[in-house]
Design a protein around this motif. Structure first.
Motif, PDB file in Angstrom:
ATOM      1  N   THR A 124     -16.472  44.383  37.104  1.00 48.26           N
ATOM      2  CA  THR A 124     -17.436  44.325  35.601  1.00 48.26           C
ATOM      3  C   THR A 124     -16.853  42.952  35.423  1.00 48.26           C
ATOM      4  O   THR A 124     -16.014  42.014  35.344  1.00 48.26           O
ATOM      5  CB  THR A 124     -17.528  45.164  34.746  1.00 48.26           C
ATOM      6  OG1 THR A 124     -18.834  44.586  33.697  1.00 48.26           O
ATOM      7  CG2 THR A 124     -16.734  45.393  33.262  1.00 48.26           C
ATOM      8  N   ASN A 125     -18.116  42.201  34.761  1.00 43.36           N
ATOM      9  CA  ASN A 125     -17.378  40.403  34.947  1.00 43.36           C
ATOM     10  C   ASN A 125     -17.722  40.644  33.070  1.00 43.36           C
ATOM     11  O   ASN A 125     -17.821  39.902  31.982  1.00 43.36           O
ATOM     12  CB  ASN A 125     -18.489  39.904  34.959  1.00 43.36           C
ATOM     13  CG  ASN A 125     -19.558  40.397  34.833  1.00 43.36           C
ATOM     14  OD1 ASN A 125     -20.345  41.121  34.487  1.00 43.36           O
ATOM     15  ND2 ASN A 125     -20.325  38.635  34.465  1.00 43.36           N
ATOM     16  N   PRO A 127     -16.104  42.377  29.317  1.00 40.22           N
ATOM     17  CA  PRO A 127     -15.133  43.268  28.711  1.00 40.22           C
ATOM     18  C   PRO A 127     -15.335  44.119  28.223  1.00 40.22           C
ATOM     19  O   PRO A 127     -14.723  44.827  27.484  1.00 40.22           O
ATOM     20  CB  PRO A 127     -14.742  41.700  27.669  1.00 40.22           C
ATOM     21  CG  PRO A 127     -15.626  40.828  27.381  1.00 40.22           C
ATOM     22  CD  PRO A 127     -16.597  40.878  28.573  1.00 40.22           C
ATOM     23  N   ALA A 130     -15.668  46.891  30.367  1.00 39.26           N
ATOM     24  CA  ALA A 130     -14.168  47.598  30.896  1.00 39.26           C
ATOM     25  C   ALA A 130     -13.513  48.135  29.473  1.00 39.26           C
ATOM     26  O   ALA A 130     -12.496  49.045  30.479  1.00 39.26           O
ATOM     27  CB  ALA A 130     -13.559  46.135  30.860  1.00 39.26           C
ATOM     28  N   LEU A 134     -12.292  52.143  30.199  1.00 35.43           N
ATOM     29  CA  LEU A 134     -10.640  52.200  30.036  1.00 35.43           C
ATOM     30  C   LEU A 134     -10.352  53.684  29.766  1.00 35.43           C
ATOM     31  O   LEU A 134      -9.390  54.073  29.710  1.00 35.43           O
ATOM     32  CB  LEU A 134     -10.294  50.903  29.859  1.00 35.43           C
ATOM     33  CG  LEU A 134      -9.619  49.740  30.430  1.00 35.43           C
ATOM     34  CD1 LEU A 134      -9.470  48.602  29.344  1.00 35.43           C
ATOM     35  CD2 LEU A 134      -8.706  49.896  31.451  1.00 35.43           C
ATOM     36  N   VAL A 141     -10.589  50.632  37.116  1.00 35.94           N
ATOM     37  CA  VAL A 141     -11.575  49.579  36.640  1.00 35.94           C
ATOM     38  C   VAL A 141     -10.959  48.006  36.915  1.00 35.94           C
ATOM     39  O   VAL A 141      -9.734  48.078  37.182  1.00 35.94           O
ATOM     40  CB  VAL A 141     -10.909  49.412  35.265  1.00 35.94           C
ATOM     41  CG1 VAL A 141     -12.720  47.760  34.725  1.00 35.94           C
ATOM     42  CG2 VAL A 141     -12.166  50.668  34.838  1.00 35.94           C
ATOM     43  N   MET A 143     -11.922  44.113  36.478  1.00 39.42           N
ATOM     44  CA  MET A 143     -12.474  43.151  35.305  1.00 39.42           C
ATOM     45  C   MET A 143     -11.804  41.789  36.265  1.00 39.42           C
ATOM     46  O   MET A 143     -11.171  40.706  36.478  1.00 39.42           O
ATOM     47  CB  MET A 143     -11.356  43.264  34.012  1.00 39.42           C
ATOM     48  CG  MET A 143     -12.434  42.438  32.747  1.00 39.42           C
ATOM     49  SD  MET A 143     -13.948  42.804  32.189  1.00 39.42           S
ATOM     50  CE  MET A 143     -14.108  40.939  32.206  1.00 39.42           C
TER      51      MET A 143
END
Length: 256
Positions: A124-125, A127, A130, A134, A141, A143
């Motif tokens: 994923t881009n 945050p 992400a 987590l 994951v 990032m």
């Protein structure tokens, strides 16, 4: 009954209203409804497009949506609808796969909807996505990095682009600002749209989930034609006419 041929302002006001209600218009249908020529309707749509009301497409026009402001602002709207779409998207993910999850509030809700026993790799881009993942015991994951664009809620610059071009995805869940059968998936931010295109090129299957208020509609920059999208997850309240138009583009529709 008002003679719409003699009153262009009233005629254009009615077309504007139809666009707001239905998201799209067809020249031949409007000409019949208003008892004017298709040439007259095309002139009306030209005037409305100059005002930024619509975008002309073959045979008619599509409502041009306005930018939804910040990512933080978007997170506060349509919670129930996004939750249903998110759960349906989560059901499409299979054990052991590598998927990309794009920025977006519906995709953020999907990250929270994954079952505890789902072992996958998520790139994923975003945050916030992400951070949610987590906490998941079985999800790896990855990032993508670079500068975070706050209005988008993720990284879409050169660093993230270089990284995503080196990963092959089983599925990509792509966000968007608007979609129509004629114009496909569109967005408001140029860099974000270019990043989404790169993600789609790296994926074996592209999935888009959208609330009904974004369909049909068009934003400024193209992300993908309908033929480039495999699955569209939508609300059941979307009109039968619009659903049929998407089905004609050979997109698999899943309703919630």
């Amino acid at each position: 009954m008002l003679d719409y041929a003699a009153f262009p302002q009233q005629r254009q006001a009615l077309i504007r209203q139809i666009l707001q209600e239905n998201g799209r218009v067809i020249c031949s249908d409007l000409a019949l409804q208003l008892a004017v020529s298709e040439h007259t309707i095309r002139r009306d749509l030209h005037e409305l497009s100059k005002e930024g009301i619509c975008k002309k497409v073959y045979g008619g026009a599509v409502l041009q949506l306005q930018d939804e402001a910040s990512f933080t602002h978007r997170k506060e709207h349509n919670h129930a609808e996004k939750g249903l779409l998110a759960k349906r998207c989560a059901q499409l993910v299979k054990n052991g796969t590598c998927i990309f999850i794009d920025t977006g509030t519906t995709n953020l809700a999907m990250a929270s909807a994954f079952p505890e026993d789902l072992p996958i790799t998520v790139v994923t881009n975003a945050p916030d996505i992400a951070a949610v993942l987590l906490k998941h015991p079985l999800i790896e994951v990855i990032m993508l990095g670079g500068q975070i664009q706050k209005n988008i809620g993720g990284c879409v610059g050169s660093t993230a682009l270089d990284q995503i071009r080196n990963i092959i995805f089983d599925q990509a869940f792509i966000g968007g600002c608007a979609m129509s059968p004629e114009s496909g998936l569109t967005g408001f931010d140029f860099a974000d749209c270019e990043f989404k295109k790169a993600a789609i090129r790296q994926s074996n299957q592209t999935i888009v989930a959208m609330t009904a208020n974004k369909i049909p509609g068009i934003a400024r920059f193209t992300v993908a034609r309908c033929s480039e999208i495999d699955v569209l997850v939508i609300e059941e309240t979307l009109s039968r006419e619009t659903r049929s138009a998407f089905e004609a583009e050979e997109i698999t529709l899943l309703t919630v």
